[in-house]
Motif scaffolding. Structure first.
Motif, PDB file in Angstrom:
ATOM      1  N   MET A  67       7.408 -19.934 -36.355  1.00 28.74           N
ATOM      2  CA  MET A  67       6.908 -21.280 -36.635  1.00 28.74           C
ATOM      3  C   MET A  67       5.682 -21.234 -37.553  1.00 28.74           C
ATOM      4  N   GLU A  68       4.853 -20.220 -37.389  1.00 33.27           N
ATOM      5  CA  GLU A  68       3.684 -20.105 -38.255  1.00 33.27           C
ATOM      6  C   GLU A  68       4.084 -19.825 -39.687  1.00 33.27           C
ATOM      7  N   SER A  69       5.208 -19.155 -39.896  1.00 29.05           N
ATOM      8  CA  SER A  69       5.669 -18.904 -41.265  1.00 29.05           C
ATOM      9  C   SER A  69       6.130 -20.201 -41.924  1.00 29.05           C
ATOM     10  N   LEU A  70       6.466 -21.208 -41.109  1.00 29.96           N
ATOM     11  CA  LEU A  70       6.864 -22.515 -41.647  1.00 29.96           C
ATOM     12  C   LEU A  70       5.675 -23.439 -41.865  1.00 29.96           C
ATOM     13  N   GLY A  71       4.518 -23.021 -41.450  1.00 29.78           N
ATOM     14  CA  GLY A  71       3.332 -23.847 -41.617  1.00 29.78           C
ATOM     15  C   GLY A  71       3.042 -24.698 -40.390  1.00 29.78           C
ATOM     16  N   ALA A  93      18.279 -35.067 -35.005  1.00 26.39           N
ATOM     17  CA  ALA A  93      18.606 -34.826 -36.411  1.00 26.39           C
ATOM     18  C   ALA A  93      17.342 -34.854 -37.275  1.00 26.39           C
ATOM     19  N   VAL A  94      16.444 -35.784 -36.997  1.00 22.52           N
ATOM     20  CA  VAL A  94      15.190 -35.867 -37.766  1.00 22.52           C
ATOM     21  C   VAL A  94      14.357 -34.614 -37.550  1.00 22.52           C
ATOM     22  N   LEU A  95      14.289 -34.139 -36.316  1.00 19.17           N
ATOM     23  CA  LEU A  95      13.529 -32.924 -36.025  1.00 19.17           C
ATOM     24  C   LEU A  95      14.104 -31.723 -36.779  1.00 19.17           C
ATOM     25  N   ILE A  96      15.412 -31.636 -36.844  1.00 18.20           N
ATOM     26  CA  ILE A  96      16.056 -30.538 -37.565  1.00 18.20           C
ATOM     27  C   ILE A  96      15.795 -30.650 -39.069  1.00 18.20           C
ATOM     28  N   VAL A  97      15.840 -31.863 -39.601  1.00 18.73           N
ATOM     29  CA  VAL A  97      15.555 -32.059 -41.028  1.00 18.73           C
ATOM     30  C   VAL A  97      14.110 -31.683 -41.335  1.00 18.73           C
ATOM     31  N   ILE A  98      13.189 -31.993 -40.427  1.00 17.97           N
ATOM     32  CA  ILE A  98      11.786 -31.602 -40.627  1.00 17.97           C
ATOM     33  C   ILE A  98      11.660 -30.078 -40.659  1.00 17.97           C
ATOM     34  N   ILE A  99      12.336 -29.401 -39.752  1.00 21.28           N
ATOM     35  CA  ILE A  99      12.290 -27.933 -39.737  1.00 21.28           C
ATOM     36  C   ILE A  99      12.896 -27.374 -41.017  1.00 21.28           C
ATOM     37  N   MET A 100      14.006 -27.973 -41.475  1.00 18.74           N
ATOM     38  CA  MET A 100      14.623 -27.521 -42.736  1.00 18.74           C
ATOM     39  C   MET A 100      13.672 -27.741 -43.911  1.00 18.74           C
ATOM     40  N   GLY A 101      13.008 -28.877 -43.922  1.00 20.60           N
ATOM     41  CA  GLY A 101      12.048 -29.151 -45.002  1.00 20.60           C
ATOM     42  C   GLY A 101      10.893 -28.171 -45.001  1.00 20.60           C
ATOM     43  N   ALA A 151       8.339 -23.419 -47.352  1.00 18.41           N
ATOM     44  CA  ALA A 151       7.812 -22.058 -47.203  1.00 18.41           C
ATOM     45  C   ALA A 151       8.606 -21.054 -48.033  1.00 18.41           C
ATOM     46  N   GLY A 152       9.707 -21.504 -48.642  1.00 19.54           N
ATOM     47  CA  GLY A 152      10.520 -20.608 -49.464  1.00 19.54           C
ATOM     48  C   GLY A 152      11.548 -19.824 -48.666  1.00 19.54           C
ATOM     49  N   ASN A 153      11.781 -20.216 -47.423  1.00 24.08           N
ATOM     50  CA  ASN A 153      12.724 -19.525 -46.560  1.00 24.08           C
ATOM     51  C   ASN A 153      14.066 -20.271 -46.611  1.00 24.08           C
ATOM     52  N   TYR A 154      14.834 -20.008 -47.651  1.00 26.84           N
ATOM     53  CA  TYR A 154      16.099 -20.719 -47.859  1.00 26.84           C
ATOM     54  C   TYR A 154      17.150 -20.313 -46.831  1.00 26.84           C
ATOM     55  N   ARG A 155      17.087 -19.096 -46.367  1.00 25.57           N
ATOM     56  CA  ARG A 155      18.068 -18.623 -45.385  1.00 25.57           C
ATOM     57  C   ARG A 155      17.943 -19.420 -44.079  1.00 25.57           C
TER      58      ARG A 155
END
Length: 82
Positions: free
Chosen positions: A2-6, A40-48, A53-57
């Motif tokens: 989670m820290e890598s995602l900001g 769904a919104v929570l998942i979209v936030i995590i994807m964003g 963060a540049g983690n496309y995978r």
């Protein structure tokens, strides 16, 4: 992860609380739609955050988890008995 995602370590318990609340909303027929939309919104936030963060995978791995609540909305509430 989670820290890598900001997402700060202080915010993680709040995120877990939101996830638990969404799970409870999914069990109640009147709030089933709202629970799935929030999920769904929570998942979209995590994807964003992953894309930022540049983690496309990780963003690509979240796509099936985004489809699940949308399919659940389409199928309607499963625990309703007539």
């Amino acid at each position: 992860m989670m820290e890598s995602l900001g997402i700060s370590e202080m915010f993680i318990p709040y995120l877990a609380g939101i996830a638990i609340a969404i799970g409870v909303l999914l069990l109640i027929p009147g709030t089933f739609f709202l629970g799935n939309m929030l999920n769904a919104v929570l998942i979209v936030i995590i994807m964003g955050q992953a894309l930022r963060a540049g983690n496309y995978r990780m963003a690509l791995m979240e796509i099936p988890f985004l489809v699940i609540p949308l399919v659940m909305i389409w199928l309607k509430y499963p625990f309703k008995f007539k």
